[in-house]
Design a protein around this motif. Sequence first.
Motif, PDB file in Angstrom:
ATOM      1  N   LEU A   2       0.641  -1.114   0.210  1.00 46.13           N
ATOM      2  CA  LEU A   2      -0.143  -0.071   0.029  1.00 46.13           C
ATOM      3  C   LEU A   2       1.050   1.365  -0.034  1.00 46.13           C
ATOM      4  O   LEU A   2       1.985   1.226   0.870  1.00 46.13           O
ATOM      5  N   THR A   3       0.251   2.233  -0.481  1.00 44.82           N
ATOM      6  CA  THR A   3       1.010   3.596  -0.647  1.00 44.82           C
ATOM      7  C   THR A   3       0.888   4.162   0.965  1.00 44.82           C
ATOM      8  O   THR A   3       0.091   3.850   1.647  1.00 44.82           O
ATOM      9  N   GLU A   4       1.878   5.233   1.231  1.00 46.08           N
ATOM     10  CA  GLU A   4       1.850   5.598   2.572  1.00 46.08           C
ATOM     11  C   GLU A   4       0.482   5.975   2.990  1.00 46.08           C
ATOM     12  O   GLU A   4      -0.134   5.942   4.164  1.00 46.08           O
ATOM     13  N   SER A   5      -0.171   6.775   2.124  1.00 49.85           N
ATOM     14  CA  SER A   5      -1.510   7.546   2.442  1.00 49.85           C
ATOM     15  C   SER A   5      -2.599   6.675   2.596  1.00 49.85           C
ATOM     16  O   SER A   5      -3.531   6.667   3.597  1.00 49.85           O
ATOM     17  N   LEU A  34      -5.188  -9.369   4.879  1.00 49.26           N
ATOM     18  CA  LEU A  34      -6.293  -8.872   4.044  1.00 49.26           C
ATOM     19  C   LEU A  34      -6.122  -9.362   2.703  1.00 49.26           C
ATOM     20  O   LEU A  34      -7.292  -9.356   1.834  1.00 49.26           O
ATOM     21  N   SER A  35      -5.124 -10.130   2.104  1.00 51.76           N
ATOM     22  CA  SER A  35      -5.240 -10.727   0.881  1.00 51.76           C
ATOM     23  C   SER A  35      -6.578 -11.832   0.632  1.00 51.76           C
ATOM     24  O   SER A  35      -7.014 -11.839  -0.317  1.00 51.76           O
ATOM     25  N   PRO A  36      -6.614 -12.655   1.945  1.00 54.15           N
ATOM     26  CA  PRO A  36      -7.521 -13.461   1.557  1.00 54.15           C
ATOM     27  C   PRO A  36      -9.030 -12.847   1.690  1.00 54.15           C
ATOM     28  O   PRO A  36      -9.918 -13.402   0.791  1.00 54.15           O
ATOM     29  N   LEU A  37      -9.259 -11.814   2.233  1.00 51.46           N
ATOM     30  CA  LEU A  37     -10.422 -11.085   2.119  1.00 51.46           C
ATOM     31  C   LEU A  37     -10.666 -10.617   0.858  1.00 51.46           C
ATOM     32  O   LEU A  37     -11.570 -10.583   0.346  1.00 51.46           O
ATOM     33  N   SER A  45      -6.818  -6.770  -5.797  1.00 48.16           N
ATOM     34  CA  SER A  45      -5.713  -6.604  -4.616  1.00 48.16           C
ATOM     35  C   SER A  45      -5.844  -5.949  -3.428  1.00 48.16           C
ATOM     36  O   SER A  45      -7.297  -5.391  -3.178  1.00 48.16           O
ATOM     37  N   VAL A  46      -5.187  -5.927  -2.451  1.00 51.21           N
ATOM     38  CA  VAL A  46      -5.185  -5.551  -1.235  1.00 51.21           C
ATOM     39  C   VAL A  46      -5.567  -3.662  -1.249  1.00 51.21           C
ATOM     40  O   VAL A  46      -6.440  -3.238  -0.715  1.00 51.21           O
ATOM     41  N   GLU A  47      -4.829  -3.347  -2.376  1.00 47.64           N
ATOM     42  CA  GLU A  47      -5.077  -2.026  -2.724  1.00 47.64           C
ATOM     43  C   GLU A  47      -6.480  -1.650  -3.338  1.00 47.64           C
ATOM     44  O   GLU A  47      -6.966  -0.543  -2.662  1.00 47.64           O
TER      45      GLU A  47
END
Lengths: 273, 121
Positions: A2-5, A34-37, A45-47
Amino acid sequence: MLTESKFRFLSEDVKKRSGLMLGPEKGYLVESRLSPLARTEGFASVEALVDQMMRGDAALSARAAEALATHETFFFRDRTPFDVFAETIAPVLKTVLHGRKAKIWCAACSSGQEPYSLAMLLEEMPGLDADIVATDLCNSVLEKARAGLYSQFEVQRGLAIQRLVKHFEQTGDTWRISPRLRQMVRFEVGNLLEDFGKYGKQDVIFCRNVLIYFDIEAKAKILDRLANQLQPHGYLILGAAETVVGLTEALKPVPGQRGLYARPEALEKIKAA
Amino acid sequence: MKTCLVVDDSRVIRKVARKIVESLGFACEEAGDGQEALDQCRKHMPDAILLDWNMPVMNGLEFLVALRAEENGKKPVVIFCTTENDMSNITQALRAGADEYVMKPFDGEIIESKFAEVGLV
């Protein structure tokens, strides 16, 4: 990653919902939990999942907060608290309750091993009955707890074989807690950041290995509110790496009993006696 | 140093078990069946025994019964370690004098937990 923000948004959102602190070093944890979710919710993706949370999808945010919580537990975890319960707390309760059932609350009970361990102790102990309420933020672990079904691996961690024989029924590869013990425990969804009034006054509260994930301010507030839910003679049990010292004046460590805390006036009585 | 006798007809299992019990601070001895184990116990009674059930010559349950009848045979802590995972097997083993029971497959964490249960670590 993830990006910082986006990470900052996620950590603030999760802290608001469950109290869990996600420091910048927890990037790996966010990805792995969070990947499985993300997959089951159909995000690439998580992002992408966090993007949807940032659009205000509260239901998804709640599921993310659940997924990020730690559910590690096992029967009779750390042993000491259960010895303390049997040897120190139970004799006191027998003298003060005058036949009334004890009220015990297991906060952040995960998949139920802690309340069921207590239920086993109580069943093996004459002269003390209790209603146990066990709460957790996460629905999926509570479903497992209510079913009382455990894998062969889970029943071999911390559980003496005599207790397996005495308190479980075998169903194929899994083991189910006896109906007697299941009846002693009521499982409810509960968030440590929300009001505790509905639980009423407790004789004993177990709240172990959860406050370590919270910041100091949240810890202090929760400890104050837990103290409020205790009967004057009540006890709080925290995890081995947790304490009330420096966080609240409403509770004090019971001398010589690791992990055990009581209200100051109760300790005065113990000293006087 | 405390000693643990690992009784299993599988050399692979003995090797895995040896690693685990040595990591828990025990000196490890091995036997490939119940008769071999009984012969070793008569020469030197160990502190703990990790015991398979199904073995040639003499199985684990027969060994346990014979062991408990020996002079000093009550001394070792006996932990069954077997794929016989039915409740009926477990109760049979406990009646014969087993102290703990590990259902295979096992790992170091389970062995350590069971050793703690019986006061070995």
